[in-house]
Scaffold this motif. Structure first.
Motif, short mmCIF file in Angstrom:
data_model
loop_
_atom_site.label_atom_id
_atom_site.label_comp_id
_atom_site.label_asym_id
_atom_site.label_seq_id
_atom_site.Cartn_x
_atom_site.Cartn_y
_atom_site.Cartn_z
N UNK A 264 1.77 -1.22 -0.52
CA UNK A 264 2.49 -2.08 -1.45
C UNK A 264 2.20 -3.54 -1.08
N UNK A 265 2.57 -4.46 -1.94
CA UNK A 265 2.36 -5.88 -1.64
C UNK A 265 3.06 -6.26 -0.35
N UNK A 266 4.23 -5.68 -0.11
CA UNK A 266 4.99 -5.99 1.11
C UNK A 266 4.26 -5.54 2.37
N UNK A 267 3.44 -4.51 2.27
CA UNK A 267 2.74 -3.97 3.44
C UNK A 267 1.26 -4.29 3.48
N UNK A 268 0.75 -4.96 2.47
CA UNK A 268 -0.69 -5.20 2.37
C UNK A 268 -1.25 -5.97 3.57
N UNK A 269 -0.56 -7.00 4.00
CA UNK A 269 -1.06 -7.82 5.11
C UNK A 269 -1.14 -7.00 6.40
N UNK A 270 -0.09 -6.24 6.70
CA UNK A 270 -0.09 -5.42 7.92
C UNK A 270 -1.18 -4.34 7.83
N UNK A 271 -1.35 -3.77 6.66
CA UNK A 271 -2.35 -2.72 6.43
C UNK A 271 -3.75 -3.28 6.67
N UNK A 272 -4.07 -4.39 6.05
CA UNK A 272 -5.41 -4.99 6.20
C UNK A 272 -5.65 -5.49 7.62
N UNK A 273 -4.61 -6.01 8.27
CA UNK A 273 -4.76 -6.46 9.66
C UNK A 273 -5.07 -5.26 10.55
N UNK A 274 -4.39 -4.13 10.32
CA UNK A 274 -4.65 -2.93 11.11
C UNK A 274 -6.08 -2.44 10.90
N UNK A 275 -6.55 -2.45 9.67
CA UNK A 275 -7.93 -2.03 9.38
C UNK A 275 -8.91 -2.93 10.14
N UNK A 276 -8.69 -4.23 10.09
CA UNK A 276 -9.59 -5.17 10.76
C UNK A 276 -9.58 -4.98 12.27
N UNK A 277 -8.40 -4.79 12.85
CA UNK A 277 -8.30 -4.61 14.30
C UNK A 277 -8.95 -3.31 14.75
#
Length: 72
Positions: free
Chosen positions: A38-51
Protein backbone atom coordinates in the motif's frame (compact mmCIF):
# COMPACT_ATOMS: atom_id res chain seq x y z
CA UNK A 1 6.69 -17.06 -4.51
CA UNK A 2 10.18 -18.00 -3.33
CA UNK A 3 10.21 -20.86 -5.80
CA UNK A 4 10.77 -18.15 -8.41
CA UNK A 5 14.07 -17.10 -6.87
CA UNK A 6 16.82 -18.60 -9.01
CA UNK A 7 20.30 -19.47 -7.76
CA UNK A 8 22.62 -16.64 -8.75
CA UNK A 9 26.02 -17.92 -7.66
CA UNK A 10 28.64 -19.41 -9.98
CA UNK A 11 27.08 -18.71 -13.36
CA UNK A 12 28.65 -17.43 -16.55
CA UNK A 13 27.80 -14.73 -17.28
CA UNK A 14 27.44 -13.44 -13.72
CA UNK A 15 24.10 -12.42 -12.28
CA UNK A 16 22.92 -9.02 -13.43
CA UNK A 17 21.75 -6.22 -11.17
CA UNK A 18 18.22 -6.84 -12.45
CA UNK A 19 18.37 -10.52 -11.48
CA UNK A 20 19.59 -9.60 -8.00
CA UNK A 21 16.81 -6.99 -7.66
CA UNK A 22 14.18 -9.49 -8.85
CA UNK A 23 15.32 -12.07 -6.29
CA UNK A 24 15.24 -9.44 -3.53
CA UNK A 25 11.76 -8.37 -4.61
CA UNK A 26 10.49 -11.96 -4.51
CA UNK A 27 11.96 -12.41 -1.04
CA UNK A 28 10.36 -9.23 0.32
CA UNK A 29 7.02 -10.18 -1.23
CA UNK A 30 7.16 -13.58 0.45
CA UNK A 31 8.22 -12.30 3.86
CA UNK A 32 5.76 -9.39 3.89
CA UNK A 33 2.87 -11.37 2.43
CA UNK A 34 2.26 -8.54 -0.05
CA UNK A 35 2.56 -8.68 -3.80
CA UNK A 36 2.36 -4.89 -3.99
CA UNK A 37 2.52 -2.67 -0.90
CA UNK A 38 0.00 0.00 0.00
CA UNK A 39 1.09 3.63 -0.20
CA UNK A 40 1.64 3.56 3.56
CA UNK A 41 4.08 0.65 3.22
CA UNK A 42 5.69 1.45 -0.13
CA UNK A 43 8.75 3.21 1.28
CA UNK A 44 9.55 0.42 3.76
CA UNK A 45 8.94 -2.20 1.06
CA UNK A 46 11.27 -0.55 -1.48
CA UNK A 47 13.92 0.12 1.17
CA UNK A 48 13.86 -3.57 2.13
CA UNK A 49 14.22 -4.61 -1.52
CA UNK A 50 17.19 -2.26 -1.96
CA UNK A 51 18.91 -3.42 1.24
CA UNK A 52 18.46 -7.10 0.41
CA UNK A 53 19.70 -6.57 -3.14
CA UNK A 54 22.74 -4.76 -1.73
CA UNK A 55 23.47 -7.58 0.72
CA UNK A 56 23.01 -10.13 -2.07
CA UNK A 57 25.53 -8.29 -4.25
CA UNK A 58 28.06 -8.47 -1.41
CA UNK A 59 27.31 -12.14 -0.77
CA UNK A 60 27.77 -13.08 -4.43
CA UNK A 61 31.02 -11.10 -4.61
CA UNK A 62 32.42 -12.82 -1.50
CA UNK A 63 31.47 -16.43 -2.25
CA UNK A 64 34.26 -18.66 -3.56
CA UNK A 65 34.13 -22.01 -5.30
CA UNK A 66 36.47 -24.32 -7.14
CA UNK A 67 33.68 -25.56 -9.41
CA UNK A 68 33.62 -24.26 -12.96
CA UNK A 69 30.86 -21.71 -13.64
CA UNK A 70 27.56 -23.14 -14.79
CA UNK A 71 26.28 -22.13 -18.19
CA UNK A 72 23.04 -20.21 -18.39
Amino acid sequence: MCRNIKPLHNFAPEATAQEVHDAALQYVRKVSGMNAPSKANAEAFERAVAEIAHATDHLLADLVTTAPPKDR
